[in-house]
Design a protein around this motif. Structure first.
Motif, PDB file in Angstrom:
ATOM      1  N   LEU A 303      -8.773  12.498  10.507  1.00 42.19           N
ATOM      2  CA  LEU A 303      -9.793  12.443  11.553  1.00 42.19           C
ATOM      3  C   LEU A 303     -11.022  11.694  11.059  1.00 42.19           C
ATOM      4  CD1 LEU A 303     -10.674  13.435  14.405  1.00 42.19           C
ATOM      5  CD2 LEU A 303     -11.615  15.464  13.289  1.00 42.19           C
ATOM      6  N   LEU A 304     -11.413  11.955   9.826  1.00 46.17           N
ATOM      7  CA  LEU A 304     -12.608  11.329   9.263  1.00 46.17           C
ATOM      8  C   LEU A 304     -12.460   9.812   9.164  1.00 46.17           C
ATOM      9  CD1 LEU A 304     -15.400  11.911   7.964  1.00 46.17           C
ATOM     10  CD2 LEU A 304     -14.225  12.010   5.751  1.00 46.17           C
ATOM     11  N   ILE A 305     -11.267   9.328   8.831  1.00 45.29           N
ATOM     12  CA  ILE A 305     -11.097   7.880   8.633  1.00 45.29           C
ATOM     13  C   ILE A 305     -10.611   7.162   9.889  1.00 45.29           C
ATOM     14  CG2 ILE A 305     -10.705   8.135   6.167  1.00 45.29           C
ATOM     15  CD1 ILE A 305      -7.739   7.892   6.614  1.00 45.29           C
ATOM     16  N   LYS A 306     -10.223   7.917  10.928  1.00 46.45           N
ATOM     17  CA  LYS A 306      -9.786   7.284  12.172  1.00 46.45           C
ATOM     18  C   LYS A 306     -10.908   7.186  13.197  1.00 46.45           C
ATOM     19  CE  LYS A 306      -5.940   6.409  13.358  1.00 46.45           C
ATOM     20  NZ  LYS A 306      -5.259   5.104  13.385  1.00 46.45           N
ATOM     21  N   TYR A 436      -8.589   1.885  11.675  1.00 47.96           N
ATOM     22  CA  TYR A 436      -9.256   2.781  10.729  1.00 47.96           C
ATOM     23  C   TYR A 436     -10.681   2.289  10.540  1.00 47.96           C
ATOM     24  CZ  TYR A 436      -4.809   4.941   9.405  1.00 47.96           C
ATOM     25  OH  TYR A 436      -3.630   5.623   9.426  1.00 47.96           O
ATOM     26  N   ASN A 437     -11.556   3.208  10.118  1.00 49.93           N
ATOM     27  CA  ASN A 437     -12.948   2.814   9.938  1.00 49.93           C
ATOM     28  C   ASN A 437     -13.201   2.314   8.514  1.00 49.93           C
ATOM     29  OD1 ASN A 437     -13.549   5.121   8.238  1.00 49.93           O
ATOM     30  ND2 ASN A 437     -13.698   6.365  10.098  1.00 49.93           N
ATOM     31  N   GLN A 438     -14.439   1.959   8.267  1.00 50.12           N
ATOM     32  CA  GLN A 438     -14.794   1.315   7.000  1.00 50.12           C
ATOM     33  C   GLN A 438     -14.842   2.274   5.820  1.00 50.12           C
ATOM     34  OE1 GLN A 438     -15.023  -2.020   6.546  1.00 50.12           O
ATOM     35  NE2 GLN A 438     -14.264  -2.068   8.661  1.00 50.12           N
ATOM     36  N   LEU A 439     -14.662   3.549   6.053  1.00 54.15           N
ATOM     37  CA  LEU A 439     -14.597   4.481   4.921  1.00 54.15           C
ATOM     38  C   LEU A 439     -13.396   4.181   4.037  1.00 54.15           C
ATOM     39  CD1 LEU A 439     -15.562   7.925   6.532  1.00 54.15           C
ATOM     40  CD2 LEU A 439     -16.985   6.419   5.135  1.00 54.15           C
ATOM     41  N   VAL A 440     -12.364   3.566   4.611  1.00 54.85           N
ATOM     42  CA  VAL A 440     -11.196   3.163   3.819  1.00 54.85           C
ATOM     43  C   VAL A 440     -10.999   1.651   3.865  1.00 54.85           C
ATOM     44  CG1 VAL A 440      -9.948   5.342   3.920  1.00 54.85           C
ATOM     45  CG2 VAL A 440      -9.733   3.721   5.808  1.00 54.85           C
ATOM     46  N   GLY A 441     -12.054   0.926   4.223  1.00 51.03           N
ATOM     47  CA  GLY A 441     -11.966  -0.531   4.268  1.00 51.03           C
ATOM     48  C   GLY A 441     -11.362  -1.071   5.541  1.00 51.03           C
ATOM     49  N   GLY A 442     -11.460  -0.310   6.618  1.00 49.60           N
ATOM     50  CA  GLY A 442     -10.913  -0.767   7.886  1.00 49.60           C
ATOM     51  C   GLY A 442      -9.389  -0.688   7.900  1.00 49.60           C
ATOM     52  N   ALA A 444      -7.170  -3.038   7.446  1.00 47.77           N
ATOM     53  CA  ALA A 444      -6.557  -3.740   6.312  1.00 47.77           C
ATOM     54  C   ALA A 444      -6.600  -2.885   5.052  1.00 47.77           C
ATOM     55  CB  ALA A 444      -7.256  -5.072   6.080  1.00 47.77           C
ATOM     56  N   GLY A 445      -7.702  -2.199   4.821  1.00 44.63           N
ATOM     57  CA  GLY A 445      -7.824  -1.362   3.637  1.00 44.63           C
ATOM     58  C   GLY A 445      -6.924  -0.135   3.679  1.00 44.63           C
ATOM     59  N   ALA A 446      -6.650   0.353   4.887  1.00 44.96           N
ATOM     60  CA  ALA A 446      -5.805   1.543   5.033  1.00 44.96           C
ATOM     61  C   ALA A 446      -4.324   1.214   4.988  1.00 44.96           C
ATOM     62  CB  ALA A 446      -6.128   2.249   6.354  1.00 44.96           C
ATOM     63  N   TRP A 447      -3.982  -0.078   5.177  1.00 42.06           N
ATOM     64  CA  TRP A 447      -2.570  -0.446   5.288  1.00 42.06           C
ATOM     65  C   TRP A 447      -1.825  -0.194   3.981  1.00 42.06           C
ATOM     66  CZ3 TRP A 447      -1.303  -0.657  10.015  1.00 42.06           C
ATOM     67  CH2 TRP A 447      -0.015  -1.055  10.375  1.00 42.06           C
ATOM     68  N   GLY A 448      -0.707   0.487   4.071  1.00 42.79           N
ATOM     69  CA  GLY A 448       0.072   0.853   2.906  1.00 42.79           C
ATOM     70  C   GLY A 448      -0.380   2.150   2.275  1.00 42.79           C
ATOM     71  N   ARG A 449      -1.508   2.682   2.725  1.00 45.93           N
ATOM     72  CA  ARG A 449      -2.013   3.956   2.206  1.00 45.93           C
ATOM     73  C   ARG A 449      -1.909   5.064   3.235  1.00 45.93           C
ATOM     74  NH1 ARG A 449      -7.968   2.850   0.762  1.00 45.93           N
ATOM     75  NH2 ARG A 449      -7.856   5.064   0.200  1.00 45.93           N
ATOM     76  N   PHE A 450      -2.037   4.691   4.515  1.00 44.83           N
ATOM     77  CA  PHE A 450      -1.986   5.684   5.586  1.00 44.83           C
ATOM     78  C   PHE A 450      -1.070   5.183   6.700  1.00 44.83           C
ATOM     79  CE2 PHE A 450      -6.065   6.201   3.428  1.00 44.83           C
ATOM     80  CZ  PHE A 450      -6.063   7.564   3.158  1.00 44.83           C
ATOM     81  N   GLU A 451      -0.780   6.059   7.656  1.00 44.53           N
ATOM     82  CA  GLU A 451       0.159   5.740   8.728  1.00 44.53           C
ATOM     83  C   GLU A 451      -0.295   4.509   9.515  1.00 44.53           C
ATOM     84  OE1 GLU A 451       2.986   7.169   9.754  1.00 44.53           O
ATOM     85  OE2 GLU A 451       3.070   9.106   8.735  1.00 44.53           O
ATOM     86  N   GLY A 452       0.676   3.660   9.860  1.00 47.52           N
ATOM     87  CA  GLY A 452       0.373   2.455  10.630  1.00 47.52           C
ATOM     88  C   GLY A 452       0.923   2.535  12.036  1.00 47.52           C
ATOM     89  N   ASP A 453       1.784   1.593  12.384  1.00 48.50           N
ATOM     90  CA  ASP A 453       2.373   1.559  13.725  1.00 48.50           C
ATOM     91  C   ASP A 453       3.583   2.490  13.756  1.00 48.50           C
ATOM     92  OD1 ASP A 453       3.163   0.886  16.292  1.00 48.50           O
ATOM     93  OD2 ASP A 453       4.053  -1.023  15.717  1.00 48.50           O
ATOM     94  N   TYR A 454       3.307   3.804  13.707  1.00 48.12           N
ATOM     95  CA  TYR A 454       4.400   4.770  13.614  1.00 48.12           C
ATOM     96  C   TYR A 454       5.248   4.828  14.876  1.00 48.12           C
ATOM     97  CZ  TYR A 454       0.569   7.584  15.636  1.00 48.12           C
ATOM     98  OH  TYR A 454      -0.485   8.036  16.408  1.00 48.12           O
TER      99      TYR A 454
END
Length: 585
Positions: A303-306, A436-442, A444-454
């Protein structure tokens, strides 16, 4: 001394005066509300065809058809009560989608996406009503604008056909709970009570999570009994609540008959969702974690990063203003100048706070199996956004009273952040929900670390790109291509056309289409086309044809073979093929 009212305003003061008058204007506020909803409605109508089919939609629609069959058979065809695990869900949305399908001149999945967006639109109206009730029309406008540009709502409302309708129903139930409690200690109006029954009934008719609304209501009435010091208050509101419960159970029984056959099935569904698990892993902070082993902080961290940056700013502002108000109350009490906060106003904010914090505390303490980020708790977004809008409004008013320059500076900063969020939203279209927000780099920064186009909705664009590319190649008449998909076949076959056969064996396929998500992002093959947004690859089509074609000239055997160049650059297949930005049917 000449007062500011009687003196002619200096040229430097005109911007501040105009902003203040515009903010206070009820007419401008209503015009802005109508204009905002008109723009959102136009966006829905113009863009609903852009969204791909989600993984669950085929079985969800079948569930709706089976529910219709139960009614059409005179309550004898009970296949819906045994269909996979969908009988544990309410069928309100799927019943409507399946029931109206024969009369709607749209392809099935486009109709479902339009209907789902319609639910989301109604949810935005509920958010507007709630924020307006608590803090005026300007707060309602802010809340709607912020939620519409939240990818997990404004973008997800086309494809999350279980989650967004439920979030919309919960937003309205929260509004009617608040509308009831602000009338205490007198009994709420029948209109508010019946609206409460309809909204909670619709929520339960979609998911058993509608019991959260009942919990908010019970806690708020208990708190009101203490605040008003009126032990008879529950008895006074009981007749209205009984009527609301009757309406709620009637809607639930209609939309989710299994839950009432017998009514104890509601508790069985609660237990099932609290303990269910199956062989699935979810991506969390760069690791694949089985859904039964996700940490208790899974939902709250997602929730915090979305949340968009403007919503985070609003939540921070709400926290800061709560602190300022607390300090003021303490100082006023010490100087015997305390002004009592009206109990109705105090109780009126309680349902909103419960709707924000109870689900978060529930996931932290109960640690249920979770996956797909915040999808199962998407109903938290409307109250969180309303709270953020109230925080932005309170902070602006506080700064404006101190200095018009500070107020205008804060408003300008907030507008810049909203513009950034809106730009990101539009650049990701129609995959806004992966933001994703800038807390994880948007994103692009979240890709490969968090869920994407599930939901693998990007396969629609990949399928259209493949179809159009092969048409341009001029394939021979009668040539049929075999396509394998790392998802549900219907997600690609719906858009490929008649010259393609879907196969399960990847090795036998001419093309393999994969969404770049968990379980689909390591397939071998020559990249033929890639669907991407903002530099993030969402789906890839792999050309497998060379694997089936015999080589006309043998490959060099090694460094002793004539013509072998030890210094030749390596060939990478990773970035081969055309990069497809957007394909249209």
């Amino acid at each position: 001394m000449i007062s500011r009212i009687s003196a002619s305003p200096a040229a430097a003061e005109w911007p501040a005066l105009l902003v203040g008058r515009a903010w206070r204007s009820a007419v401008l506020g209503r015009v802005a509300s109508i204009g905002l909803f008109a723009v959102i409605a136009a966006w829905i109508v113009l863009s609903f065809r852009d969204y791909g089919i989600s993984n669950d939609e085929p079985v969800q629609h079948t569930y709706g058809q089976l529910l219709l069959a139960w009614y059409a058979s005179g309550f004898t065809d009970d296949r819906a009560f045994h269909y996979i695990n969908l009988y544990l869900y309410g069928g309100l949305f799927d019943l409507i989608a399946a029931g109206l399908e024969p009369y709607v001149p749209l392809p099935l999945y486009e109709w479902r996406h339009l209907l789902s967006a319609g639910f989301g639109f109604v949810g935005l109206i509920g958010v507007w009503r709630l924020a307006k009730l608590l803090s005026g029309e300007k707060a309602g406008i802010l809340a709607v604008l912020m939620l519409a540009f939240t990818g997990m709502y404004g973008g997800a409302m086309f494809t999350h056909t279980k989650d967004v309708p439920f979030a919309a129903a919960m937003a309205w139930s929260l509004y009617f709970i608040t509308a009831c409690v602000v009338q205490l200690p007198v009994a709420p109006s029948w209109r508010a009570a019946l609206g409460l029954g309809v909204s909670i009934g619709c929520a339960l008719g979609l998911r058993v999570g509608g019991v959260f609304g009942v919990f908010y209501l019970v806690l708020t009435i208990a708190a009101a009994t203490l605040v008003f010091r009126d032990i008879r208050l529950p008895l006074r509101v009981l007749p209205r609540l009984i009527a609301a419960a009757a309406v709620s159970f009637a809607i639930t029984a209609l939309a989710w008959p299994w839950s009432m056959l017998p009514p104890t099935n509601l508790f069985a569904a609660m237990g099932a969702f609290n303990n269910f698990t199956f062989d699935l892993s979810t991506l969390f902070n760069g690791k694949l974690v089985p859904i039964g082993q996700v940490p208790p902080t899974y939902m709250s961290e997602y929730l915090l990063i979305k949340l968009p940056e403007i919503t985070l700013l609003g939540l921070f502002a709400a926290l800061a203003m709560a602190g300022v108000s607390g300090v003021r109350l303490v100082l006023a009490h010490r100087t015997t100048q305390a002004t009592q906060l009206h109990p109705r106003r105090l109780i009126g904010y309680l349902p909103l706070l419960l709707a924000v914090f109870v689900p978060i505390v529930f996931t932290l303490t109960d640690d249920p199996p979770l996956y797909n980020g915040i999808r199962h708790f998407l109903f938290v977004l409307p109250p969180v956004t309303v709270l953020a809008a109230l925080g932005l409004q309170a902070a602006w008013r506080h700064l404006w009273r101190r200095s018009h320059v500070l107020g205008l500076g804060f408003a300008t900063a907030a507008l810049a952040i909203v513009t950034f969020n809106a730009t990101t939203f539009l650049r990701l279209h129609p995959y806004e929900y992966v933001a994703y927000n800038q807390l994880v780099g948007g994103t692009a920064g979240a890709w490969g670390r968090f869920e994407g186009d599930y939901w693998s909705t990007s396969l629609r664009e990949a399928a259209l790109a493949l179809r159009h590319s092969l048409e341009q190649e001029g394939h021979p008449p009668g040539r049929r291509y075999k396509v394998a998909v790392c998802a549900e076949d219907v997600q690609a076959s719906t858009y490929l056309g008649p010259d393609f056969d879907m196969v399960d064996d990847w090795d036998a396929a001419d093309f393999l289409m994969t969404a770049r998500n968990t379980g689909c992002d390591d397939a071998p093959g020559l990249a033929y086309a890639t669907v991407s947004r903002m530099g993030v690859p969402l789906a890839t089509t792999l050309d497998m044809r060379l694997r089936h074609a015999p080589l006309e000239t043998p490959l060099p055997a090694g460094k002793d073979t004539p013509g072998f160049d030890l210094n030749a650059p390596a060939v990478s297949l990773k970035d081969g093929g055309p990069q497809v930005a957007k394909a249209k049917p």
